[in-house]
Design a protein around this motif. Structure first.
Motif, short mmCIF file in Angstrom:
data_model
loop_
_atom_site.label_atom_id
_atom_site.label_comp_id
_atom_site.label_asym_id
_atom_site.label_seq_id
_atom_site.Cartn_x
_atom_site.Cartn_y
_atom_site.Cartn_z
N GLY A 1 0.83 -1.18 0.00
CA GLY A 1 0.00 0.00 0.00
C GLY A 1 0.87 1.23 0.00
N ALA A 2 0.25 2.37 -0.36
CA ALA A 2 1.03 3.60 -0.44
C ALA A 2 1.45 4.02 0.97
CB ALA A 2 0.18 4.69 -1.08
N PRO A 3 2.69 4.45 1.14
CA PRO A 3 3.16 4.86 2.48
C PRO A 3 2.79 6.32 2.75
CG PRO A 3 4.97 4.87 0.96
CD PRO A 3 3.76 4.50 0.16
N ASP A 4 1.51 6.62 2.84
CA ASP A 4 1.11 8.01 3.04
C ASP A 4 0.25 8.18 4.27
OD1 ASP A 4 -1.04 6.68 2.13
OD2 ASP A 4 -1.46 7.95 0.42
N PHE A 5 0.56 7.39 5.32
CA PHE A 5 -0.18 7.55 6.56
C PHE A 5 0.26 8.81 7.27
CE2 PHE A 5 -0.86 3.07 5.88
CZ PHE A 5 -2.17 2.93 6.27
N ASP A 6 -0.70 9.50 7.91
CA ASP A 6 -0.34 10.69 8.67
C ASP A 6 0.31 10.29 9.98
OD1 ASP A 6 -1.57 11.88 6.65
OD2 ASP A 6 -3.28 12.69 7.78
#
Lengths: 472, 211, 636
Positions: free
Chosen positions: A427-432
């Motif tokens: 998955g994209a590593p764009d967690f806040d």
């Protein structure tokens, strides 16, 4: 002062809520953060005071305090504090940081405390209504979101139906026996069993089962869990469940304790349907909040197993189960609240993909809660199941235990699927970044869940003392 | 004898109007039938000797709640045809459930007997020398004071709820803040610029929200 | 209080190095681990100086009926001695590792594990009940697994770690059963309550396979099987030499000084029970003596420097069990402490050599290092002399005492142990001298480029060597009076139960020829080694030609690995394959696949009910109510 001590927690909550309300109305801009912290302080203070309160019967037997009520109160306070901490950041980001929310939580907790301490059917009903009403409003807090308002409305309509059934049941019991006091009822119903009391009892059970969302009175749960703002769902999943379960225990063993033979089968059926439904329906879910809803239905089924046993050990087991469940649950909700990608809250299970690679600590905490909910040793959830199963076995409810084991195997599937998505799906590593307050709740939950095995004695002793106080 | 006749009479009207609430096509009629049902219920209370409850029912439910309903029904555009459709869809199952429930409750009532110890268990028998209302007041403000207070809390929650769910600060409306307007000086609001030919003036974002 | 600090400080250090590492960085992580280890060692020594205290209750753990083990620190003489030794040696090895692991990228992980190990080991030795001991026991086992597998990209390290874990499971199973049986018999697993009731249980029996056994014998033997696994005694020893795949400081700390001695410690701790089980004592004696001999013979022909020392560890642990088996527990403890110092020294010195030789471990490719590594040479000499039992080094005093005690016990098994022990002393001296001579003397046989890089280790590695060297030199002489001398009973107090008929009291009355025998054997062993490797270097090759069968038998470690492979591993694999092909693929996969389809179908059906319509929800609630009402009115 000593005579005031037993109701001091309730006074603190009620008067504190009103004081905060005044501050909230007068101060500009909306002091949502202040009222939240104020509510947390009040809850902690109330918790401390309630620990010091002596055992008594208050107001001509309307309310009672005992080790049991203190145990349940402590659970409710803890859960409410956790829920408020989780709401701090989330409500702000979602634009629903209303200063009224913590006040509603305080009043809801007041209702729960009254419910727990009820020693009279009327007190029970008023506490029940107070907390329900606060929760209906909380569910619709995000009033600009269609899902949230729909959740609030659904909860309200079905809740009104349930409380109608409850109050009808209470009136039947009163009509049959001429009293609403728990103690008097226990004395009267010891010798006589009549239609009136038993049918009234069924109605009362239905009302309470609605509150703990035991199947088949659970229908509101998935929709409301999904629709309500996540911070509110975190509250729904913990404090009211603990309070309603405590009330369930005290009503079943108190006034109707002698009717064990009558209600045992109903509780068994409730437990079986809840466990089965919790296990089966959750499999097809893609929304993690819906998943948690079904999971909580299943968990309530397991907790009811202890009540179905009807023994002191069973009560103890249920209390242990609920306590462990509350901790796992607010931990899991902390994780769900922390699920934000690029500033947006996400709640699909598939949105968790790639979490382990980007935020290993967060993913590990979530994995811990999922494992614990699945009941995998040595995590706390396992011990909860162990206690209820052994209590049910000792009471001879073998079928119940077998079904419980089968359903926990099935439910392990969907818990493990969450872990699988986190750890093995790309998955994209764009967690806040996770806010500190959420991290704190997550860490506390994870620590308690993982390390419970090292120090289980305090909880187990406390639950045992509480069960003894209840069955006395 | 007369009391019995009156009871059956008013009960019949009560039930009939309740049925009409559910079945009538016009929502305004439905609410009016609801009011009729409430009034009849109040009369039944009167017959039972509970005059306080009777008047409370009339004042609160008829005077406040039902009238509010009427306003809602008349002012909001509710699609009653759609609601009716749902009603028809569930009617067979609903009828069955209602029938069975009725049968069972009938069974209960027909076999009804109060518990032998019930009269003795009644904590507060109606006193002889007091009116119903006074007796009720005596109890509510003494033994049941905490419940009374808690009911107040329930109402408080309801009020907070109503405000939370409906009240909005009107952000668009232009208030006058006299003190602020009097106190401000030209330096705070006015900036003199000398634009170059063809370059224009760039306005910082902070100044774009003209007050 | 000091004990508590000593036990908990390494845990804190471990958390700092392991958990806080991403926040505070590599150097701070290592420094944190070292600082807390220094605190622990300081507190450990202070606790030892402070003397015995009542058990310190920390928290209750489990409370199920009468089964109420607590977290309690036992602070008697035995625990305090072990705490001081473990924390001190561990601290030294931590310091040494700074230098040894300097080039390793993941060093903080290493320190985190090592501190965690120290915590678990200290928890083990301060346990006040069997379950807490088991907690520490499994804790050290876990960290041992992690550290053997520290370089997890090496297949050999994987295999060794798994082997260590599985072989230990065999012992641990027996141990766990032993604990359960103890609880069953005594109704408690607290040491004090067990020991107080030993006499009451002495006559009781336990029926197993239709035969009546004295229950204490069964417990003692089960516990001893646990000790055999942990202390690598014969039949369960195969994991220890393989465990040398881990970094050398680990071999020193876990697989020489502390963890492997846990078995001996546990037997000594349970001395009141063991004393009441004469048959078990004989078993311990036989196993101990045989292990000493077996490992000694194998050690003579190995070529890997660490493996040779590992076999010597195995052998020395055999000595300790021999002492415990004849009832001379203080002597076993004396050897345990001495051994911890000189064996840690040997391993660290060997590590220094390996470090200098660019990770070469084969002694056939070493030689002539004395000049280039003078300090290491001297320290290795100290360690070797201590191991060989040459006065005034520590090994002399304790080995002498063990053999004296075995002789004095006068039972046939004790004499068997004594005979093997004396012969093993010769073997020990021989292989120790062999390692020493091949490593440090003669021509250097290493490849050229390795020779050029040979260098003495940095100071941070040498200081721990010097401290341990002082220990190897002095611990025997200094501790002798207290540990096994005239006032041993006063020193150990009630923490060790020495039976009235044990040889402890008469240690000074050993006939002089018996007292001299181990030393003579040692000198002969050294003489043979000098002959073989200095005077007549052709002789070993000729002998191995001449006695080819025996040589291969020893080189292949008595074919234990092959035997286990044939006897256990292969049948297990065959069974597993059958279970997989038939059981798993057909039955286990087939049934759940069917069930899973059923479950998902049921799931879809249930979810269909959730339409979102309030009216439907309300109906379902009412139907539920109706169901329950009907249940009452018609079913009941």
């Amino acid at each position: 002062m000593t005579s005031l001590l037993p109701i001091l927690p309730a006074l603190l909550l009620g008067l504190g809520a009103m004081a905060l309300l005044i501050v909230g109305v007068l101060a500009k801009p909306e002091p949502a953060g202040f009222t939240t912290w104020g509510a947390i302080v009040l809850l902690v203070a109330a918790a401390l005071v309630s620990c010091a309160a002596p055992d008594t019967l208050l107001f001509h037997g309307l309310l009672k305090t005992s080790l049991f009520t203190r145990f349940a109160d402590a659970l409710v306070y803890t859960a409410a504090v956790a829920a408020l901490l989780l709401a701090l950041d989330y409500n702000r980001k979602e634009g629903i940081a209303r200063f009224e929310y913590p006040i509603l939580v305080l009043l809801g907790v007041l209702g729960m405390v009254v419910m727990i301490s009820a020693a009279d059917l009327m007190t029970l009903y008023i506490g029940f209504e107070l907390q329900s009403l606060a929760l209906y409003i909380a569910a619709a807090l995000a009033r600009d979101s269609v899902r949230s308002t729909e959740a609030g409305l659904k909860y309200f309509v079905l809740g009104a139906l349930a409380s109608g059934l409850l109050v009808y049941g209470i009136s039947l019991v009163y009509g049959f026996t001429g009293t609403t006091s728990f103690a008097a009822l226990a004395g009267l119903l010891g010798a006589n069993i009549g239609y009136g009391a038993v049918i009234g009892l069924v109605f009362v059970i239905v009302g309470l089962a609605f509150k703990i969302s035991a199947a088949p009175f659970h229908m509101w749960t998935p929709d409301v869990y999904e629709g309500a703002p996540t911070s509110v769902t975190a509250l729904f999943g913990t404090a009211p469940k603990a309070a309603a379960m405590a009330l369930f225990l005290s009503v079943m063993t108190g006034p109707f304790g002698h009717l064990l033979a009558q209600w045992q089968m109903i509780i068994e059926i409730l437990a079986i349907i809840s466990m089965a439904l919790g296990a089966l329906a959750a499999i097809g879910q893609t929304n993690i909040k819906r998943l948690m809803a079904y999971s909580s239905i299943g968990h309530m089924g397991y907790a009811l197993m202890g009540l179905a046993a009807g023994t002191e050990a069973g009560i103890q087991a249920t209390l242990i189960y609920v306590a462990i469940y509350v901790v796992m649950s607010f931990g899991a909700f902390a994780c769900i609240i922390a699920m934000r990608r690029r500033g947006q809250a996400v709640e699909k299970i598939s949105d968790l993909a790639g979490l382990a690679a980007q935020r290993p600590g967060f993913a590990f905490a979530m994995a811990l809660f999922m494992w614990a909910m699945a009941g995998i040793p040595p995590l706390s959830g396992f011990f909860g199941k162990l206690y209820v199963f052994s209590a049910a076995l000792n009471a001879g409810l073998v079928t119940l235990v077998i079904i419980g084991i089968i359903t926990s195997v099935i439910s392990a599937f969907y818990y493990l699927r969450v872990i699988k998505v986190m750890y093995f799906d790309a998955g994209a590593p764009d967690f806040d970044a996770v806010p500190a307050s959420v991290n704190f709740v997550m860490a506390v939950g994870a620590a308690v869940t993982a390390l419970f095995i090292l120090l289980p004695a305090p909880l187990i002793t406390a639950a045992s003392a509480a069960a003894k106080a209840l069955m006395g | 004898m007369i009391v019995n006749l009156a009871f059956y009479f008013f009960s019949f009207i009560l039930l009939a109007s309740a049925v009409m609430v559910v079945t009538s096509r016009n929502p305004v009629h439905a609410v009016l039938f609801l009011i009729l049902a409430f009034v009849n219920a109040a009369v039944l209370f009167l017959l039972a000797g509970a005059e306080f409850l009777a008047f409370i029912l009339a004042i609160v439910y008829v005077g406040a709640v039902a009238v509010l309903f009427l306003f809602v029904v008349m002012m909001l555009d509710v699609d009653f045809a759609a609601l009716k459709e749902g009603f028809q869809r569930y009617a067979p199952v609903g009828a069955l459930v209602a029938l069975v429930l009725f049968g069972e409750l009938f069974l209960v009532v027909s076999g009804w007997s109060t518990l032998a110890g019930a009269p003795a268990a009644r904590l507060y028998p109606t006193p002889d020398n007091l009116t119903n209302t006074a007796a009720l007041g005596n109890l509510i403000y003494t033994s049941y004071l905490p419940l009374f207070q808690l009911s107040g809390m329930v109402l408080l929650v309801a009020m907070i709820g109503a405000i939370v769910l409906t009240h909005r600060d009107r952000k668009r409306s232009l208030h006058q803040k006299l003190s602020a307007q009097h106190a401000r000086t030209p330096e705070q609001t006015l900036r003199l610029v000398r634009p170059e030919l063809g370059a224009g003036v760039s306005v910082p974002a902070s100044e774009k929200e003209a007050t | 209080m000091y004990t508590l600090i000593a036990v908990l400080a390494p845990l804190v250090g471990s958390l700092i190095a392991g958990v806080a590492r991403p926040v505070i960085g590599r150097h701070a992580a290592i420094a944190g681990s070292i600082v807390f280890m220094l605190v622990s060692a300081g507190a450990g020594i202070l606790a030892q100086l402070g003397g015995v205290q009542a058990p310190l209750h920390i928290a209750s753990w489990i409370s199920v009926g009468s089964f109420t083990p607590d977290w309690t620190l036992r602070q008697d003489e035995l625990s305090l001695a072990m705490v001081a030794m473990v924390s001190l040696v561990s601290m030294l090895i931590h310091v040494y590792s700074i230098g040894y692991m300097a080039h390793d990228k993941t060093a903080p992980r290493f320190f985190a594990y090592m501190s965690l190990f120290t915590f678990a080991m200290l928890a083990l030795v301060t346990a006040n009940n069997l379950l807490q001991l088991f907690f520490g026991w499994e804790g050290v086992g876990l960290v041992s697994y992690l550290l053997i597998n520290y370089w997890y990209e090496r297949p050999a390290a994987n295999a060794a770690a798994i082997k260590a874990f599985i072989v230990n499971r065999v012992g641990d199973l027996a141990f766990a059963v032993g604990i359960a049986l103890t609880y069953f018999v005594f109704g408690s697993i607290s040491f004090d309550q067990i020991f107080a009731n030993v006499a009451a249980q002495a006559a009781n029996g336990y029926t197993l396979f239709g035969t009546q056994f004295p229950v204490l014998e069964v417990i003692a033997i089960l516990l001893f099987i646990g000790a055999m696994g942990k202390s690598a005694q014969l039949f369960l020893h195969t994991w220890l030499p393989d465990a040398m795949e881990g970094p050398t400081p680990i071999s020193a700390l876990i697989h020489a000084a502390t963890m492997v001695a846990a078995g001996v410690f546990m037997v000594v701790r349970m001395s009141p029970v063991i004393n009441a089980a004469p048959v078990a004592m004989e078993v311990i004696t036989v196993i101990g003596g045989t292990t000493a001999f077996f490992a000694g013979t194998v050690g003579c022909v190995q070529n890997d420097i660490k493996r040779i020392i590992a076999y010597s560890t195995c052998s020395q642990l055999g000595y300790m069990f021999l002492a415990a088996g004849v009832g001379a527990y203080p002597v076993a403890m004396f050897h345990l402490i001495n051994h911890a110092f000189f064996k840690a020294l040997l391993f660290l010195a060997a590590g220094s050599v390996i470090h200098a030789m660019s990770d070469e471990q084969d002694i056939r490719l070493m030689g002539g290092l004395a000049r280039k590594l003078p300090v290491t040479w001297l320290m290795m000499l100290f360690g070797s002399l201590a191991l060989a039992g040459i006065p005034p080094f520590s090994g002399y005093y304790s080995k002498d005492a063990i053999l004296g005690a075995a002789f004095l016990a006068h039972t046939p098994v004790a004499l068997y142990g004594w005979g093997l022990g004396v012969f093993t002393a010769l073997l020990t001296a021989f292989y120790t001298a062999r390692v020493f001579l091949l490593t440090f003397h003669g021509q250097c046989r290493a490849p050229k480029h390795v020779q050029e890089h040979v260098h003495e280790s940095p100071l941070v590695m040498l200081v721990p060597l010097l401290v341990l060297g002082a220990g190897a030199l002095g611990s025997g002489y200094l501790l002798r009076d207290n540990f096994i001398g005239a006032n041993f009973a006063q020193f150990w107090g009630p923490s060790i139960n020495v039976a009235a008929n044990s040889p402890m009291g008469a240690l000074d009355a050993v006939p002089s020829w018996v007292a001299m025998a181990p030393l003579a054997a040692g000198i002969i062993g050294i003489a043979i080694a000098i002959t073989f490797y200095v005077l007549a270097p052709a002789l070993p090759a000729a002998l191995s030609q001449q006695f080819g069968g025996l040589y291969r038998f020893l080189l292949n470690k008595w074919y234990f690995d092959e035997l286990y492979d044939w006897l256990l591993v292969r049948p297990a694999l065959r069974l597993a394959k059958f279970a997989w092909r038939f059981g798993d693929e057909q039955v286990i996969d087939g049934v759940p696949n069917g069930l899973a389809t059923l479950t998902t179908d049921a799931s879809t059906q249930t979810v269909k009910l959730q339409t979102g319509s309030i009216a439907l929800y309300a109906f379902i609630m009412l139907i539920g109510l109706l169901g329950f009402l009907s249940l009452f009115l018609w079913v009941r």
